[in-house]
Write a protein that holds these residues in place. Sequence first.
Motif, mmCIF file in Angstrom:
data_model
loop_
_atom_site.group_PDB
_atom_site.id
_atom_site.type_symbol
_atom_site.label_atom_id
_atom_site.label_comp_id
_atom_site.label_asym_id
_atom_site.label_seq_id
_atom_site.Cartn_x
_atom_site.Cartn_y
_atom_site.Cartn_z
ATOM 1 N N ILE A 162 -0.143 16.303 4.436
ATOM 2 C CA ILE A 162 -0.187 14.112 4.570
ATOM 3 C C ILE A 162 -1.097 13.945 4.335
ATOM 4 C CG2 ILE A 162 0.366 11.925 5.438
ATOM 5 C CD1 ILE A 162 2.372 12.712 6.553
ATOM 6 N N LEU A 163 -1.260 12.839 2.896
ATOM 7 C CA LEU A 163 -2.858 12.533 2.397
ATOM 8 C C LEU A 163 -2.953 11.104 2.788
ATOM 9 C CD1 LEU A 163 -4.391 14.322 -0.638
ATOM 10 C CD2 LEU A 163 -4.684 14.965 1.787
ATOM 11 N N ARG A 164 -3.645 10.743 3.600
ATOM 12 C CA ARG A 164 -3.795 8.663 3.401
ATOM 13 C C ARG A 164 -4.275 7.709 2.412
ATOM 14 N NH1 ARG A 164 -2.278 11.939 8.137
ATOM 15 N NH2 ARG A 164 0.015 11.066 8.773
ATOM 16 N N ALA A 165 -3.850 7.067 2.031
ATOM 17 C CA ALA A 165 -4.877 6.108 1.208
ATOM 18 C C ALA A 165 -4.711 5.064 2.157
ATOM 19 C CB ALA A 165 -3.354 5.766 -0.311
ATOM 20 N N PRO A 166 -6.184 4.163 1.818
ATOM 21 C CA PRO A 166 -6.308 3.880 2.310
ATOM 22 C C PRO A 166 -5.149 2.221 2.517
ATOM 23 C CG PRO A 166 -7.965 4.021 0.798
ATOM 24 C CD PRO A 166 -7.050 4.601 0.306
ATOM 25 N N SER A 167 -4.276 1.720 2.061
ATOM 26 C CA SER A 167 -3.295 0.573 1.435
ATOM 27 C C SER A 167 -2.528 1.471 1.075
ATOM 28 C CB SER A 167 -3.675 -0.426 1.365
ATOM 29 O OG SER A 167 -4.490 -0.394 0.233
ATOM 30 N N SER A 168 -1.218 0.122 1.599
ATOM 31 C CA SER A 168 0.341 0.801 0.520
ATOM 32 C C SER A 168 0.469 0.448 -1.124
ATOM 33 C CB SER A 168 1.824 0.526 0.880
ATOM 34 O OG SER A 168 1.957 0.781 1.682
ATOM 35 N N PRO A 169 -0.700 -0.216 -1.712
ATOM 36 C CA PRO A 169 -1.251 -1.139 -3.274
ATOM 37 C C PRO A 169 -1.775 0.165 -3.580
ATOM 38 C CG PRO A 169 -0.721 -3.007 -1.817
ATOM 39 C CD PRO A 169 -1.191 -1.945 -0.508
ATOM 40 N N THR A 170 -2.180 1.580 -3.106
ATOM 41 C CA THR A 170 -2.979 1.811 -3.191
ATOM 42 C C THR A 170 -2.895 3.600 -3.394
ATOM 43 O OG1 THR A 170 -4.693 2.634 -1.158
ATOM 44 C CG2 THR A 170 -5.433 0.981 -3.251
ATOM 45 N N VAL A 171 -1.302 3.639 -3.019
ATOM 46 C CA VAL A 171 -1.436 5.102 -3.065
ATOM 47 C C VAL A 171 -0.748 5.817 -4.359
ATOM 48 C CG1 VAL A 171 1.032 6.096 -3.136
ATOM 49 C CG2 VAL A 171 0.572 4.516 -1.039
ATOM 50 N N VAL A 172 -0.366 4.368 -5.176
ATOM 51 C CA VAL A 172 -0.657 5.605 -6.698
ATOM 52 C C VAL A 172 -1.766 6.582 -7.508
ATOM 53 C CG1 VAL A 172 0.215 5.568 -8.875
ATOM 54 C CG2 VAL A 172 1.761 4.665 -7.582
ATOM 55 N N ALA A 173 -2.908 5.077 -7.244
ATOM 56 C CA ALA A 173 -4.140 4.958 -7.471
ATOM 57 C C ALA A 173 -4.931 6.714 -7.024
ATOM 58 C CB ALA A 173 -4.977 4.561 -7.407
ATOM 59 N N THR A 174 -4.903 6.365 -5.585
ATOM 60 C CA THR A 174 -5.363 7.804 -4.491
ATOM 61 C C THR A 174 -4.426 9.259 -5.103
ATOM 62 O OG1 THR A 174 -5.675 6.118 -2.831
ATOM 63 C CG2 THR A 174 -5.322 8.228 -2.157
ATOM 64 N N PHE A 175 -3.069 9.294 -5.013
ATOM 65 C CA PHE A 175 -2.243 9.933 -5.411
ATOM 66 C C PHE A 175 -3.194 10.748 -7.507
ATOM 67 C CE2 PHE A 175 1.416 10.988 -9.003
ATOM 68 C CZ PHE A 175 1.258 12.399 -8.694
ATOM 69 N N LEU A 176 -3.116 10.245 -8.391
ATOM 70 C CA LEU A 176 -3.667 10.049 -9.670
ATOM 71 C C LEU A 176 -4.821 11.404 -8.888
ATOM 72 C CD1 LEU A 176 -2.558 7.651 -11.710
ATOM 73 C CD2 LEU A 176 -1.172 9.543 -11.822
ATOM 74 N N THR A 177 -5.783 10.071 -8.817
ATOM 75 C CA THR A 177 -7.630 10.590 -8.117
ATOM 76 C C THR A 177 -7.657 12.563 -7.580
ATOM 77 O OG1 THR A 177 -8.229 8.177 -8.008
ATOM 78 C CG2 THR A 177 -9.850 9.980 -7.115
ATOM 79 N N GLU A 178 -6.801 12.112 -6.276
ATOM 80 C CA GLU A 178 -6.542 13.335 -5.881
ATOM 81 C C GLU A 178 -5.520 14.366 -6.140
ATOM 82 O OE1 GLU A 178 -8.588 14.101 -2.348
ATOM 83 O OE2 GLU A 178 -9.001 12.263 -2.698
ATOM 84 N N ASN A 179 -4.876 13.834 -7.364
ATOM 85 C CA ASN A 179 -3.920 14.776 -7.875
ATOM 86 C C ASN A 179 -3.132 15.348 -6.979
ATOM 87 O OD1 ASN A 179 -3.218 16.623 -10.614
ATOM 88 N ND2 ASN A 179 -4.694 18.275 -10.150
ATOM 89 N N ALA A 180 -2.343 15.241 -6.763
ATOM 90 C CA ALA A 180 -1.924 15.399 -5.630
ATOM 91 C C ALA A 180 -0.581 15.864 -5.683
ATOM 92 C CB ALA A 180 -1.260 14.459 -4.232
ATOM 93 N N ASP A 181 0.954 16.313 -5.721
ATOM 94 C CA ASP A 181 1.721 16.623 -5.978
ATOM 95 C C ASP A 181 3.208 15.265 -5.934
ATOM 96 O OD1 ASP A 181 1.406 19.304 -6.464
ATOM 97 O OD2 ASP A 181 0.791 18.986 -4.366
ATOM 98 N N VAL A 182 2.650 14.043 -5.176
ATOM 99 C CA VAL A 182 3.892 13.103 -4.244
ATOM 100 C C VAL A 182 3.529 12.160 -3.869
ATOM 101 C CG1 VAL A 182 5.406 12.952 -3.374
ATOM 102 C CG2 VAL A 182 5.271 15.064 -4.022
ATOM 103 N N ALA A 183 3.439 11.162 -4.318
ATOM 104 C CA ALA A 183 3.310 9.775 -3.760
ATOM 105 C C ALA A 183 4.756 8.860 -3.269
ATOM 106 C CB ALA A 183 3.071 8.779 -4.551
ATOM 107 N N ALA A 184 4.700 8.668 -2.294
ATOM 108 C CA ALA A 184 5.728 8.126 -1.391
ATOM 109 C C ALA A 184 5.249 6.713 -0.884
ATOM 110 C CB ALA A 184 5.877 8.824 -0.475
ATOM 111 N N GLY A 185 6.375 5.742 -0.843
ATOM 112 C CA GLY A 185 6.160 4.391 -0.733
ATOM 113 C C GLY A 185 7.092 3.845 -1.506
#
Length: 245
Positions: free
Chosen positions: A148-171
């Motif tokens: 689990i990677l934690r973005a600073p807030s819910s509205p920044t989840v997708v931006a963090t997902f893209l920046t980190e090149n992660a596999d899944v965004a949850a929200g």
Amino acid sequence: MTLTLTTAIRDAFTPTGKLRASINLGNPILAYADDAGHAQGVSVDLAAELARLLGAEVELVVFDTAGKSVEAVAAEQADIGFFAIDPIRGADIAFTAAYVLIEGYYLVKQDSPLTTNAQVDAAQNRVVVGKGSAYDLFLTRELKQATILRAPSSPTVVATFLTENADVAAGVKQQLEADAAKAGGLRLLDQRFMLIQQAMGLPKSRNTDAANFLRHFVEQMKSSGFVAAALQRHNVKGASVADAE
């Protein structure tokens, strides 16, 4: 249903003379800032209506994340709040039943091999969540292998997902859909991974009569159509009024 207000109940909700309502702008389904920067939304409307019934002035204490909003009520820096029900939060906060139901979904890139929720919890997957959100708490308990990677807030989840090149965004489904439409090349998986029960709460240290009053207030707001009207007034799509308890 009749709400019986006593001086003791009013005092329990307004120890400073005002009803301090903790508002989380991190979930735009429930609250958002208008063009003038003022908090608006379903939770703001409910806070104002409760204050009216108490014969008190409402004071909005506004935060950008659910975690901060929860902490304010737990620390009695606010008298009521609007949160997803969770057992960890329940240690310090007395919850009502849910007034609104929201769906939690997974988001992946268009070319991701993931097609079902069951595939998410694998050692190679990194899942981005909003720090301290209801789905962060839920997935921290439920995911046994994924990171689990934690973005600073819910509205920044997708931006963090893209920046980190992660596999899944949850929200929250609606937030993910809106962000996916802006970014492009993203898709939701086929079904929700959780049903988020949004409720009101107050510090557990307040008296039992106040907690019961708040529970009855929420039931009245659902049965009278107040919550449904607020959802419509604020153009909220995809959320539903919870059933009566």
